[in-house]
Design a protein around this motif. Sequence first.
Motif, PDB file in Angstrom:
ATOM      1  N   ASP A 136       5.160 -10.611   4.015  1.00  0.00           N
ATOM      2  CA  ASP A 136       6.378  -9.958   3.553  1.00  0.00           C
ATOM      3  C   ASP A 136       6.348  -8.462   3.872  1.00  0.00           C
ATOM      4  O   ASP A 136       5.302  -7.895   4.190  1.00  0.00           O
ATOM      5  CB  ASP A 136       6.615 -10.214   2.062  1.00  0.00           C
ATOM      6  CG  ASP A 136       5.511  -9.669   1.184  1.00  0.00           C
ATOM      7  OD1 ASP A 136       4.386  -9.511   1.690  1.00  0.00           O
ATOM      8  OD2 ASP A 136       5.764  -9.412   0.005  1.00  0.00           O
ATOM      9  N   ALA A 137       7.510  -7.837   3.793  1.00  0.00           N
ATOM     10  CA  ALA A 137       7.679  -6.441   4.204  1.00  0.00           C
ATOM     11  C   ALA A 137       6.797  -5.506   3.391  1.00  0.00           C
ATOM     12  O   ALA A 137       6.265  -4.526   3.921  1.00  0.00           O
ATOM     13  CB  ALA A 137       9.139  -6.040   4.070  1.00  0.00           C
ATOM     14  N   LYS A 138       6.647  -5.796   2.113  1.00  0.00           N
ATOM     15  CA  LYS A 138       5.816  -4.949   1.250  1.00  0.00           C
ATOM     16  C   LYS A 138       4.357  -4.948   1.731  1.00  0.00           C
ATOM     17  O   LYS A 138       3.710  -3.903   1.791  1.00  0.00           O
ATOM     18  CB  LYS A 138       5.896  -5.473  -0.185  1.00  0.00           C
ATOM     19  CG  LYS A 138       5.139  -4.649  -1.191  1.00  0.00           C
ATOM     20  CD  LYS A 138       5.288  -5.243  -2.588  1.00  0.00           C
ATOM     21  CE  LYS A 138       4.482  -4.483  -3.600  1.00  0.00           C
ATOM     22  NZ  LYS A 138       4.578  -5.103  -4.935  1.00  0.00           N
ATOM     23  N   ARG A 139       3.880  -6.138   2.083  1.00  0.00           N
ATOM     24  CA  ARG A 139       2.502  -6.266   2.557  1.00  0.00           C
ATOM     25  C   ARG A 139       2.316  -5.579   3.906  1.00  0.00           C
ATOM     26  O   ARG A 139       1.321  -4.872   4.129  1.00  0.00           O
ATOM     27  CB  ARG A 139       2.159  -7.747   2.658  1.00  0.00           C
ATOM     28  CG  ARG A 139       0.739  -8.040   3.088  1.00  0.00           C
ATOM     29  CD  ARG A 139       0.506  -9.536   3.009  1.00  0.00           C
ATOM     30  NE  ARG A 139      -0.736  -9.926   3.621  1.00  0.00           N
ATOM     31  CZ  ARG A 139      -1.064 -11.179   3.916  1.00  0.00           C
ATOM     32  NH1 ARG A 139      -0.229 -12.161   3.639  1.00  0.00           N
ATOM     33  NH2 ARG A 139      -2.206 -11.473   4.466  1.00  0.00           N
ATOM     34  N   ARG A 140       3.284  -5.753   4.818  1.00  0.00           N
ATOM     35  CA  ARG A 140       3.189  -5.120   6.135  1.00  0.00           C
ATOM     36  C   ARG A 140       3.222  -3.604   6.010  1.00  0.00           C
ATOM     37  O   ARG A 140       2.503  -2.898   6.724  1.00  0.00           O
ATOM     38  CB  ARG A 140       4.336  -5.592   7.032  1.00  0.00           C
ATOM     39  CG  ARG A 140       4.194  -7.029   7.495  1.00  0.00           C
ATOM     40  CD  ARG A 140       5.097  -7.332   8.663  1.00  0.00           C
ATOM     41  NE  ARG A 140       6.479  -6.941   8.444  1.00  0.00           N
ATOM     42  CZ  ARG A 140       7.448  -7.737   8.038  1.00  0.00           C
ATOM     43  NH1 ARG A 140       7.194  -9.014   7.793  1.00  0.00           N
ATOM     44  NH2 ARG A 140       8.667  -7.299   7.872  1.00  0.00           N
ATOM     45  N   SER A 141       4.028  -3.110   5.093  1.00  0.00           N
ATOM     46  CA  SER A 141       4.112  -1.666   4.866  1.00  0.00           C
ATOM     47  C   SER A 141       2.789  -1.113   4.368  1.00  0.00           C
ATOM     48  O   SER A 141       2.324  -0.068   4.824  1.00  0.00           O
ATOM     49  CB  SER A 141       5.221  -1.373   3.863  1.00  0.00           C
ATOM     50  OG  SER A 141       5.273  -0.008   3.560  1.00  0.00           O
ATOM     51  N   ARG A 142       2.173  -1.829   3.432  1.00  0.00           N
ATOM     52  CA  ARG A 142       0.886  -1.399   2.888  1.00  0.00           C
ATOM     53  C   ARG A 142      -0.218  -1.441   3.947  1.00  0.00           C
ATOM     54  O   ARG A 142      -1.060  -0.550   4.025  1.00  0.00           O
ATOM     55  CB  ARG A 142       0.513  -2.300   1.712  1.00  0.00           C
ATOM     56  CG  ARG A 142      -0.811  -1.957   1.061  1.00  0.00           C
ATOM     57  CD  ARG A 142      -1.089  -2.821  -0.139  1.00  0.00           C
ATOM     58  NE  ARG A 142      -0.961  -4.245   0.126  1.00  0.00           N
ATOM     59  CZ  ARG A 142      -1.914  -5.009   0.667  1.00  0.00           C
ATOM     60  NH1 ARG A 142      -3.061  -4.477   1.027  1.00  0.00           N
ATOM     61  NH2 ARG A 142      -1.708  -6.302   0.853  1.00  0.00           N
ATOM     62  N   LEU A 143      -0.179  -2.460   4.797  1.00  0.00           N
ATOM     63  CA  LEU A 143      -1.191  -2.596   5.843  1.00  0.00           C
ATOM     64  C   LEU A 143      -1.072  -1.502   6.898  1.00  0.00           C
ATOM     65  O   LEU A 143      -2.043  -1.172   7.563  1.00  0.00           O
ATOM     66  CB  LEU A 143      -1.074  -3.971   6.514  1.00  0.00           C
ATOM     67  CG  LEU A 143      -1.455  -5.171   5.659  1.00  0.00           C
ATOM     68  CD1 LEU A 143      -1.135  -6.453   6.392  1.00  0.00           C
ATOM     69  CD2 LEU A 143      -2.913  -5.123   5.268  1.00  0.00           C
ATOM     70  N   GLY A 144       0.125  -0.943   7.047  1.00  0.00           N
ATOM     71  CA  GLY A 144       0.335   0.108   8.025  1.00  0.00           C
ATOM     72  C   GLY A 144      -0.261   1.438   7.615  1.00  0.00           C
ATOM     73  O   GLY A 144      -0.517   2.294   8.460  1.00  0.00           O
TER      74      GLY A 144
END
Length: 65
Positions: free
Chosen positions: A37-45
């Motif tokens: 999900d977008a929240k996870r991808r944002s955090r991983l970035g």
Amino acid sequence: MPKIKTRRSAAKRFEVTGSGKFRRRRQNLRHILTKKDAKRRSRLGKGAIVDSTNEKAVKRMLPYA
């Protein structure tokens, strides 16, 4: 006394912060992104600080950092 060689692979992966800690990239952001999900991808970035248990090893690989 000769100079100590830096591990070039480590030099490309880590950078030193102003306080002397090491910043690293997070894993799992290269492929298979559709199920994340977008929240996870944002955090991983965002970058992360190297854990204290691994700091000694990174410091050994980067003697002049």
